[in-house]
Design an enzyme around this catalytic site. Structure first.
Site, PDB file in Angstrom:
ATOM      1  N   ASP A 111      40.871  40.485  57.112  1.00  0.00           N
ATOM      2  CA  ASP A 111      40.813  41.518  55.841  1.00  0.00           C
ATOM      3  C   ASP A 111      40.998  43.044  56.463  1.00  0.00           C
ATOM      4  OD1 ASP A 111      39.674  40.669  52.949  1.00  0.00           O
ATOM      5  OD2 ASP A 111      39.720  42.633  53.276  1.00  0.00           O
TER       6      ASP A 111
ATOM      7  N   VAL B  32      47.842  43.578  56.213  1.00  0.00           N
ATOM      8  CA  VAL B  32      48.917  42.759  56.345  1.00  0.00           C
ATOM      9  C   VAL B  32      50.335  43.565  56.249  1.00  0.00           C
ATOM     10  CG1 VAL B  32      47.780  40.471  55.919  1.00  0.00           C
ATOM     11  CG2 VAL B  32      48.656  42.043  53.841  1.00  0.00           C
TER      12      VAL B  32
ATOM     13  N   TYR C 226      53.623  43.376  40.383  1.00  0.00           N
ATOM     14  CA  TYR C 226      52.958  41.896  40.827  1.00  0.00           C
ATOM     15  C   TYR C 226      53.893  40.697  40.410  1.00  0.00           C
ATOM     16  CZ  TYR C 226      48.795  38.847  41.019  1.00  0.00           C
ATOM     17  OH  TYR C 226      47.813  37.801  41.432  1.00  0.00           O
TER      18      TYR C 226
HETATM   19  P1  NAI Z   1      39.807  39.879  45.885  1.00  0.00           P
HETATM   20  O1  NAI Z   1      40.227  41.497  45.789  1.00  0.00           O
HETATM   21  O2  NAI Z   1      38.607  39.386  45.763  1.00  0.00           O
HETATM   22  O3  NAI Z   1      40.075  39.679  47.295  1.00  0.00           O
HETATM   23  C1  NAI Z   1      41.233  40.219  48.006  1.00  0.00           C
HETATM   24  C2  NAI Z   1      40.913  40.444  49.577  1.00  0.00           C
HETATM   25  O4  NAI Z   1      42.233  41.012  50.009  1.00  0.00           O
HETATM   26  C3  NAI Z   1      39.865  41.685  49.443  1.00  0.00           C
HETATM   27  O5  NAI Z   1      38.985  41.220  50.403  1.00  0.00           O
HETATM   28  C4  NAI Z   1      40.781  42.619  50.038  1.00  0.00           C
HETATM   29  O6  NAI Z   1      39.848  43.480  50.702  1.00  0.00           O
HETATM   30  C5  NAI Z   1      42.001  42.288  50.755  1.00  0.00           C
HETATM   31  N1  NAI Z   1      42.920  43.007  51.040  1.00  0.00           N
HETATM   32  C6  NAI Z   1      43.670  43.775  50.181  1.00  0.00           C
HETATM   33  N2  NAI Z   1      44.460  44.477  50.727  1.00  0.00           N
HETATM   34  C7  NAI Z   1      44.812  44.048  51.600  1.00  0.00           C
HETATM   35  C8  NAI Z   1      45.624  44.321  52.878  1.00  0.00           C
HETATM   36  N3  NAI Z   1      46.587  45.093  52.907  1.00  0.00           N
HETATM   37  N4  NAI Z   1      45.567  43.480  53.982  1.00  0.00           N
HETATM   38  C9  NAI Z   1      44.654  42.716  54.238  1.00  0.00           C
HETATM   39  N5  NAI Z   1      43.619  42.361  53.211  1.00  0.00           N
HETATM   40  C10 NAI Z   1      43.767  43.151  52.051  1.00  0.00           C
HETATM   41  O7  NAI Z   1      41.192  39.177  45.140  1.00  0.00           O
HETATM   42  P2  NAI Z   1      41.463  37.563  44.956  1.00  0.00           P
HETATM   43  O8  NAI Z   1      41.541  37.266  43.444  1.00  0.00           O
HETATM   44  O9  NAI Z   1      40.478  36.794  45.956  1.00  0.00           O
HETATM   45  O10 NAI Z   1      42.993  37.851  45.370  1.00  0.00           O
HETATM   46  C11 NAI Z   1      43.491  36.859  46.404  1.00  0.00           C
HETATM   47  C12 NAI Z   1      44.855  36.600  46.102  1.00  0.00           C
HETATM   48  O11 NAI Z   1      44.756  35.754  44.997  1.00  0.00           O
HETATM   49  C13 NAI Z   1      45.739  37.576  45.834  1.00  0.00           C
HETATM   50  O12 NAI Z   1      47.154  37.402  46.436  1.00  0.00           O
HETATM   51  C14 NAI Z   1      45.918  37.630  44.552  1.00  0.00           C
HETATM   52  O13 NAI Z   1      47.050  38.068  43.890  1.00  0.00           O
HETATM   53  C15 NAI Z   1      45.754  36.230  44.260  1.00  0.00           C
HETATM   54  N6  NAI Z   1      45.658  35.634  42.663  1.00  0.00           N
HETATM   55  C16 NAI Z   1      44.301  36.121  42.064  1.00  0.00           C
HETATM   56  C17 NAI Z   1      43.970  35.714  41.089  1.00  0.00           C
HETATM   57  C18 NAI Z   1      42.420  35.877  40.143  1.00  0.00           C
HETATM   58  O14 NAI Z   1      42.671  35.543  39.096  1.00  0.00           O
HETATM   59  N7  NAI Z   1      41.865  36.435  41.141  1.00  0.00           N
HETATM   60  C19 NAI Z   1      45.258  34.892  40.128  1.00  0.00           C
HETATM   61  C20 NAI Z   1      46.289  34.560  40.829  1.00  0.00           C
HETATM   62  C21 NAI Z   1      46.544  35.112  42.026  1.00  0.00           C
END
Ligand code: NAI
Length: 274
Positions: free
Chosen positions: A42, A69, A175
């Protein structure tokens, strides 16, 4: 092999990006529970280490690394460290992603002055694409390098979104093309990598309660109620509900699936008639 045996991933190793929180953390827990050794990566390195330490205290084999990433060289180094620790790589979740901020429309029914194609800051576009699309490419590139070297194939799973399949006006515009790009990258790579028994699939979630966008589904009861109302199965989801699907796609239980995506959204994309 028994049906349940096909879900067994013990003896394999998995690397997950964006694993300190939300969906990525659920993937990491699912892989550990399924028997794999896991690396949680992360951009929040402390968060990844905290969660890896918790998994170790629960008896699982887990390590952590800080990884942005969008940084291609760092991505290569972190994958090499995983391979050195676990002797290769079998499973990879290209999951890290960000919310680009407001779209053109807000839940109150108004156009956002700074969310329209001609008004939002192009830096938001650049950052979102660099993580949500190029970051997925950077991740998959390194996973493929290790999986080809291992010669045993592997499973790669990208987190897309239902916003990659349909438009969502409250979601910041970059997005949607990023997630649509991920879905088509998965199709293209499913074809390219089949010969190597490297399968590439995507998960397209609907609304899950995580920390994305500041965690507004956790903290904003009005938004939460509005989203619950448009999900045919009744509510937004908890990340635990993604774990069985993650294990399916990671394991031999999906050994005939590649280039595919699975929507998991409580029926949201079907529309609601009441
Ligand atoms: P979250 O914010 O809870 O987790 C995302 C994690 O990615 C965080 O720990 C953050 O520190 C990390 N992160 C951010 N930028 C980064 C980078 N440049 N390099 C490495 N790590 C990085 O969000 P969530 O919801 O768990 O998101 C995970 C994936 O799920 C994302 O790709 C998001 O677009 C996707 N997603 C989420 C939905 C939702 O309703 N929560 C719906 C559809 C897709």
């Amino acid at each position: 092999m028994s049906i349940l045996g096909k879900f067994d991933i013990s003896g394999r190793s998995a690397l997950i990006t964006g694993a300190a929180s939300g969906i990525g953390l659920a993937y990491a827990e699912a892989m550990a529970e399924g028997g794999a050794s896991v690396t949680l990566t992360d951009i929040d390195g402390e968060g990844a280490e905290r969660e890896a330490a918790r998994l170790r205290s629960e008896g699982f084999d887990a390590r952590a690394d800080r990884l942005d990433v969008a940084d291609r060289e760092a991505t290569a180094r972190v994958f090499d460290a995983h391979a050195a620790a676990f002797g290769g790589l079998d499973i990879c979740f290209a999951n890290a992603g960000i919310d680009p901020g407001a779209g053109f429309w807000n839940p109150a029914g108004h156009r956002n002055p700074d969310g329209q194609v001609d008004t939002f800051d192009p830096a938001r576009w650049d950052r979102t694409i660099s993580i949500n699309l190029t970051g997925v490419y950077n991740t998959i590139r390194e996973a493929v390098r290790l999986m080809k070297a291992g010669g045993k194939g592997g499973s790669i799973i990208a987190t897309a979104s239902n916003a990659g399949l349909v438009t969502e006006p409250i979601v910041g515009m970059a997005y949607m093309p990023a997630k649509a790009g991920v879905l088509h990258m998965v199709r293209a790579l499913g074809l390219e990598l089949a010969e190597f028994r490297i399968r590439v699939n995507a998960i397209a979630p609907g609304p899950f309660v995580t920390n994305i966008g500041g965690g507004w589904l956790k903290h904003d009861p009005v938004a939460r109620k509005a989203w619950d109302a448009i999900v045919p199965l009744g509510s937004v989801a908890e990340t635990d509900q993604l774990k069985p699907l993650a294990l399916l796609l990671a394991s031999d239980a999906s050994d005939y699936m590649t280039g595919s995506h699975v929507v998991i959204d409580g029926g949201m994309m079907l529309g609601k008639f009441e």
